[in-house]
Design an enzyme around this catalytic site. Sequence first.
Site, PDB file in Angstrom:
ATOM      1  N   TYR A 193      27.234 -24.820 -36.076  1.00 20.28           N
ATOM      2  CA  TYR A 193      27.625 -24.860 -37.494  1.00 20.28           C
ATOM      3  C   TYR A 193      27.713 -23.447 -38.062  1.00 20.28           C
ATOM      4  CZ  TYR A 193      26.944 -25.457 -42.559  1.00 20.28           C
ATOM      5  OH  TYR A 193      27.057 -25.373 -43.923  1.00 20.28           O
TER       6      TYR A 193
ATOM      7  N   SER B 288      27.993 -20.128 -45.710  1.00 19.98           N
ATOM      8  CA  SER B 288      26.597 -20.570 -45.633  1.00 19.98           C
ATOM      9  C   SER B 288      25.722 -19.356 -45.376  1.00 19.98           C
ATOM     10  CB  SER B 288      26.427 -21.568 -44.490  1.00 19.98           C
ATOM     11  OG  SER B 288      25.049 -21.715 -44.174  1.00 19.98           O
TER      12      SER B 288
HETATM   13  P1  NAP Z   1      28.847 -33.164 -48.854  1.00 14.59           P
HETATM   14  O1  NAP Z   1      27.975 -33.513 -50.006  1.00 14.59           O
HETATM   15  O2  NAP Z   1      28.658 -33.874 -47.570  1.00 14.59           O
HETATM   16  O3  NAP Z   1      30.373 -33.297 -49.325  1.00 14.59           O
HETATM   17  C1  NAP Z   1      31.387 -33.009 -48.409  1.00 14.59           C
HETATM   18  C2  NAP Z   1      32.751 -33.093 -49.087  1.00 14.59           C
HETATM   19  O4  NAP Z   1      33.747 -32.683 -48.131  1.00 14.59           O
HETATM   20  C3  NAP Z   1      33.142 -34.485 -49.527  1.00 14.59           C
HETATM   21  O5  NAP Z   1      33.965 -34.377 -50.650  1.00 14.59           O
HETATM   22  C4  NAP Z   1      33.931 -35.020 -48.346  1.00 14.59           C
HETATM   23  O6  NAP Z   1      34.888 -35.999 -48.712  1.00 14.59           O
HETATM   24  C5  NAP Z   1      34.638 -33.770 -47.855  1.00 14.59           C
HETATM   25  N1  NAP Z   1      34.879 -33.804 -46.418  1.00 14.59           N
HETATM   26  C6  NAP Z   1      33.959 -33.700 -45.425  1.00 14.59           C
HETATM   27  N2  NAP Z   1      34.569 -33.801 -44.229  1.00 14.59           N
HETATM   28  C7  NAP Z   1      35.873 -34.005 -44.485  1.00 14.59           C
HETATM   29  C8  NAP Z   1      37.020 -34.193 -43.656  1.00 14.59           C
HETATM   30  N3  NAP Z   1      36.935 -34.221 -42.316  1.00 14.59           N
HETATM   31  N4  NAP Z   1      38.219 -34.360 -44.243  1.00 14.59           N
HETATM   32  C9  NAP Z   1      38.330 -34.340 -45.590  1.00 14.59           C
HETATM   33  N5  NAP Z   1      37.295 -34.171 -46.423  1.00 14.59           N
HETATM   34  C10 NAP Z   1      36.084 -34.004 -45.866  1.00 14.59           C
HETATM   35  O7  NAP Z   1      28.721 -31.617 -48.475  1.00 14.59           O
HETATM   36  P2  NAP Z   1      28.153 -30.376 -49.337  1.00 14.59           P
HETATM   37  O8  NAP Z   1      26.722 -30.210 -49.053  1.00 14.59           O
HETATM   38  O9  NAP Z   1      28.608 -30.477 -50.730  1.00 14.59           O
HETATM   39  O10 NAP Z   1      28.889 -29.166 -48.608  1.00 14.59           O
HETATM   40  C11 NAP Z   1      30.028 -28.532 -49.147  1.00 14.59           C
HETATM   41  C12 NAP Z   1      30.225 -27.206 -48.429  1.00 14.59           C
HETATM   42  O11 NAP Z   1      29.058 -26.394 -48.619  1.00 14.59           O
HETATM   43  C13 NAP Z   1      30.378 -27.344 -46.911  1.00 14.59           C
HETATM   44  O12 NAP Z   1      31.342 -26.432 -46.442  1.00 14.59           O
HETATM   45  C14 NAP Z   1      29.016 -26.973 -46.376  1.00 14.59           C
HETATM   46  O13 NAP Z   1      29.074 -26.450 -45.062  1.00 14.59           O
HETATM   47  C15 NAP Z   1      28.603 -25.908 -47.379  1.00 14.59           C
HETATM   48  N6  NAP Z   1      27.145 -25.689 -47.465  1.00 14.59           N
HETATM   49  C16 NAP Z   1      26.321 -26.688 -47.885  1.00 14.59           C
HETATM   50  C17 NAP Z   1      24.957 -26.437 -47.974  1.00 14.59           C
HETATM   51  C18 NAP Z   1      23.986 -27.487 -48.449  1.00 14.59           C
HETATM   52  O14 NAP Z   1      22.760 -27.277 -48.318  1.00 14.59           O
HETATM   53  N7  NAP Z   1      24.432 -28.600 -48.995  1.00 14.59           N
HETATM   54  C19 NAP Z   1      24.460 -25.188 -47.622  1.00 14.59           C
HETATM   55  C20 NAP Z   1      25.326 -24.197 -47.187  1.00 14.59           C
HETATM   56  C21 NAP Z   1      26.666 -24.456 -47.130  1.00 14.59           C
HETATM   57  P3  NAP Z   1      34.723 -37.546 -48.180  1.00 14.59           P
HETATM   58  O15 NAP Z   1      33.400 -38.018 -48.643  1.00 14.59           O
HETATM   59  O16 NAP Z   1      35.850 -38.316 -48.794  1.00 14.59           O
HETATM   60  O17 NAP Z   1      34.845 -37.454 -46.695  1.00 14.59           O
END
Ligand code: NAP
Length: 254
Positions: free
Chosen positions: A159, A145
């Site tokens: 985080y 991030s």
């Molecule tokens: P998201 O839309 O909430 O999707 C999260 C994914 O991770 C889903 O497939 C979920 O599966 C899985 N997951 C979450 N917790 C889990 C657990 N305890 N066990 C197994 N699977 C789990 O999140 P996202 O925004 O795409 O984020 C993806 C990555 O990017 C993360 O590492 C986040 O920190 C990073 N990130 C995101 C942003 C942003 O603005 N979106 C910015 C910087 C970094 P289920 O639904 O089946 O639980």
Amino acid sequence: MGVLAGRLTGKTALVTGGSRGIGRGIAERLGRDGARVAVHYGSNETAAKETVTAIEEAGGSAFAIRAELGVPGDAAQLWAEFDRQAQGLDILVNNAGIGVSEPFATLQEEEYERVFAVNAKAPFFVTQLGAQRLRDGGRIINVSSGLSHASVMPHLVAYAMTKGALDVFTRDLSKVLGPRGITVNAVAPGIVDTDINADWLRAGDEAWANAASMSALGRVGAPSDIADVVAFLASEDGRWVTGQWIDATGGSLA
Ligand code: NAP
């Protein structure tokens, strides 16, 4: 439909949290590039199935695997599921992650431990067991991030700390696995439109405009913006990049 002929043809990839958000974008892109993709998820089977179907409808190959991360034995369960459907691995993307709901002043110990368990501990042990399956010349890409390098949202300190741990893991692991020709990199998104931040980002036009204004390019990121950077690192073109933290924030830290 047949498998696409692409630059990852013959490769197998695993994307943790590949069912939704950024992970789905990465899974779809690697699938389009010809890799057979293991779409990992924690609880939302419907989303995982939709992603697998989307990859197949685009001419690729994919399968879903379920394992809740952040609980004892998580990595072993994930790989047991994986081994049932594939032999060996070429690309591991540690993408699954969660945010925190409370700022520094009120965050409780339980939530602190949970966010570290999912965002930092799980990638460590998933990778430890994954390295035994990863073929020489493989790729490991950790989704970090922008918050690990800049104090843009200081109230999310716990985080951001998990991503700092992931960055150090990335750097040191590149030296550990380098002799096997395996590259290890981190890709750092800025604000991306996914479920993780839907509460505030999709709350109204003002929130959206503020988020967009953080990027030098004046818009909110999309999963495909991150997926394309991951795809570069996963490809042969990325072979000489390792141990790096790649800013994929659309210039939000500039
Ligand atoms: P998201 O839309 O909430 O999707 C999260 C994914 O991770 C889903 O497939 C979920 O599966 C899985 N997951 C979450 N917790 C889990 C657990 N305890 N066990 C197994 N699977 C789990 O999140 P996202 O925004 O795409 O984020 C993806 C990555 O990017 C993360 O590492 C986040 O920190 C990073 N990130 C995101 C942003 C942003 O603005 N979106 C910015 C910087 C970094 P289920 O639904 O089946 O639980």
